[in-house]
Design an enzyme around this catalytic site. Structure first.
Site, PDB file in Angstrom:
ATOM      1  N   SER A  98     -59.022 -41.046 -28.617  1.00  0.00           N
ATOM      2  CA  SER A  98     -59.594 -40.153 -27.349  1.00  0.00           C
ATOM      3  C   SER A  98     -58.372 -39.459 -26.530  1.00  0.00           C
ATOM      4  O   SER A  98     -57.695 -38.641 -27.206  1.00  0.00           O
ATOM      5  CB  SER A  98     -60.290 -41.146 -26.614  1.00  0.00           C
ATOM      6  OG  SER A  98     -60.913 -40.525 -25.418  1.00  0.00           O
ATOM      7  N   HIS A 123     -62.955 -37.447 -29.976  1.00  0.00           N
ATOM      8  CA  HIS A 123     -64.032 -37.250 -29.596  1.00  0.00           C
ATOM      9  C   HIS A 123     -64.345 -36.617 -28.297  1.00  0.00           C
ATOM     10  O   HIS A 123     -63.526 -36.143 -27.827  1.00  0.00           O
ATOM     11  CB  HIS A 123     -64.872 -38.775 -29.523  1.00  0.00           C
ATOM     12  CG  HIS A 123     -64.445 -39.548 -28.458  1.00  0.00           C
ATOM     13  ND1 HIS A 123     -64.839 -40.768 -28.153  1.00  0.00           N
ATOM     14  CD2 HIS A 123     -63.454 -39.482 -27.521  1.00  0.00           C
ATOM     15  CE1 HIS A 123     -64.300 -41.468 -27.346  1.00  0.00           C
ATOM     16  NE2 HIS A 123     -63.433 -40.515 -26.927  1.00  0.00           N
TER      17      HIS A 123
END
Length: 202
Positions: A98, A123
């Site tokens: 992330s 993501h």
């Protein structure tokens, strides 16, 4: 609470004790070894600014083992990395997921690394909101804008198109270190410090 190791340095007849992170900082090494929140971001930003004041040209090494965290805190670190004058080398050990992955790819060009068994995951940002429908709509709009910003940053540092980033971050997207090289998130997989030192000497 985890115990922070203390190291002792002896110079002549003088002994000095450092916590391990302060000792690493003397060698211009910053460790991001946790989730990213405002407290952690402030510490990282302060270390970057301190090392710049110590030497505005000498490389800074940032080691990353992070599951990600708060977007605004991560962007504070990102902006500071771009703001300071010294080049910031990044190296993933363990995982960079992330926001951790975004910081990994934001290192100076040619100076972004990962160890062989590292795991990188990208993501889209996520969040949950409750309250009045109008407030939920406002937060949803802000989340979409944040996603656009993160995609632009990742496209800039990887060389991938915005369209490709949009598709590839739709769901959790895990990569090995070698796959991260192919994607443009990092420049090289390192198996030993000697390989890094040889590259720096070239």
């Amino acid at each position: 609470m985890a115990t922070i190791p203390i190291v002792i340095e002896t110079t002549g007849r003088t002994e000095r004790a450092y916590d391990i992170y302060s000792r690493l900082l003397r060698d211009r090494i910053i460790l991001l070894g946790s989730a990213v929140d405002d407290y952690v971001a402030n510490l990282i930003c302060a270390q970057l600014l301190f090392l710049e004041s110590e030497d505005p040209e000498k490389e800074i090494f940032m080691y990353i083992n992070s599951p990600g965290g708060v977007v605004s805190a991560g962007l504070a670190i990102y902006d500071t990395m771009q703001y300071v004058m010294p080049p910031v080398s990044t190296l993933c050990l363990g995982q960079a997921a992330s926001m951790g992955a975004l910081l990994l790819c934001a290192g100076a060009t040619g100076m972004r690394y990962a160890l062989p068994h590292s795991r990188i995951m990208i993501h889209q940002p996520s969040g949950g909101y409750q309250g009045q429908a109008t407030d939920i709509e406002i937060h949803a709009k802000e989340t979409r804008r944040t996603r656009e910003t993160l995609n632009e940053i990742m496209a800039k540092h990887t060389g991938q198109s915005m369209e490709r980033i949009q598709v590839d971050t739709e769901r959790d997207n895990f990569m090995s270190a070698e796959e991260a090289v192919a994607y443009g998130l990092i420049d090289k997989v390192l198996t030993s410090r000697e390989r890094l030192e040889k590259k720096d000497a070239e």
